[in-house]
Design an enzyme around this catalytic site. Sequence first.
Site, PDB file in Angstrom:
ATOM      1  N   SER A 147     -41.100  -5.365   6.005  1.00  0.00           N
ATOM      2  CA  SER A 147     -42.292  -5.471   5.169  1.00  0.00           C
ATOM      3  C   SER A 147     -41.854  -5.710   3.741  1.00  0.00           C
ATOM      4  CB  SER A 147     -43.107  -4.169   5.238  1.00  0.00           C
ATOM      5  OG  SER A 147     -44.128  -4.136   4.253  1.00  0.00           O
ATOM      6  N   TYR A 161     -44.197   5.066   5.246  1.00  0.00           N
ATOM      7  CA  TYR A 161     -44.119   3.667   5.686  1.00  0.00           C
ATOM      8  C   TYR A 161     -43.057   2.922   4.876  1.00  0.00           C
ATOM      9  CZ  TYR A 161     -45.604  -1.114   6.781  1.00  0.00           C
ATOM     10  OH  TYR A 161     -45.631  -2.431   7.187  1.00  0.00           O
TER      11      TYR A 161
END
Length: 266
Positions: A147, A161
Amino acid sequence: MKPLAHKVAIVTGAGHAKGIGRAIAVKLAEQGANVVVTDLQQAAADMDSAVTQLSGLGVDAMAVAVDVMDKTQIENCVQRVLDHYGRIDILVNNAGVGVGSPDFTELTDQDWNLSLQVNVKGMADFCQAVIPAMQAQGGGSIINIASLAGLGAIEAIPACYTASKFAAIGLTKQLAVNYAKQNIRCNAVCPGSIVTQMHKQTLEFIAAEHGISVEEAQQHEDASIPMGYSAEPSVVGDAVAYLASPAASYMTGVTMPVAGGMSPGI
């Protein structure tokens, strides 16, 4: 001949019709690869739909239910693929979760455990399961979906995350170094603002936090993207198909942002 003709690819987390995993599977199939899609057992209908879609592109496709938190299920999946195709050329670790509050003090042990177990340990276990087959056949390509949050902190993203995606990039780089001499390439793709269910949840949080509509939150995000818009999952599929192809044969250890020019810092 298509660049990935006769290659065999596994794409994890590929059930959802509008998700990044499905888009990756489609792009690999369009390039000629036979594709194995995996997802949780409760997504069986979605996986069946994926197999139908991929088969319609003229390749062989198979679905295998796998919970990446269960190493035995991963190993059974890999063995099933080897029994059916005799090889594994491409592994795309796309399965992931985005859980927890952007407020760091509200994160729970469950948020941390799930983030690390799925986004890091599940990825590592799948790599560990396929690498021996890749070694035996003389090479392969592993592509980990990280990401943009693995390259720098982003507002409204839970710390668990972000930390898990940094770890995914670290794993990618270590495997690239470890297995380069055996022609096993390992790269990471770092999506930015991609129109998925997870993206929608982030926009809803931003909207609620600032007392604005989801549409206004999207406009605010688009204004932060140099190219001015959030992209469809297919752009991530294009990047993965490139990294899996012979055109990227001298690329390993790369972390490729697919983010319209966004470039967060720590």
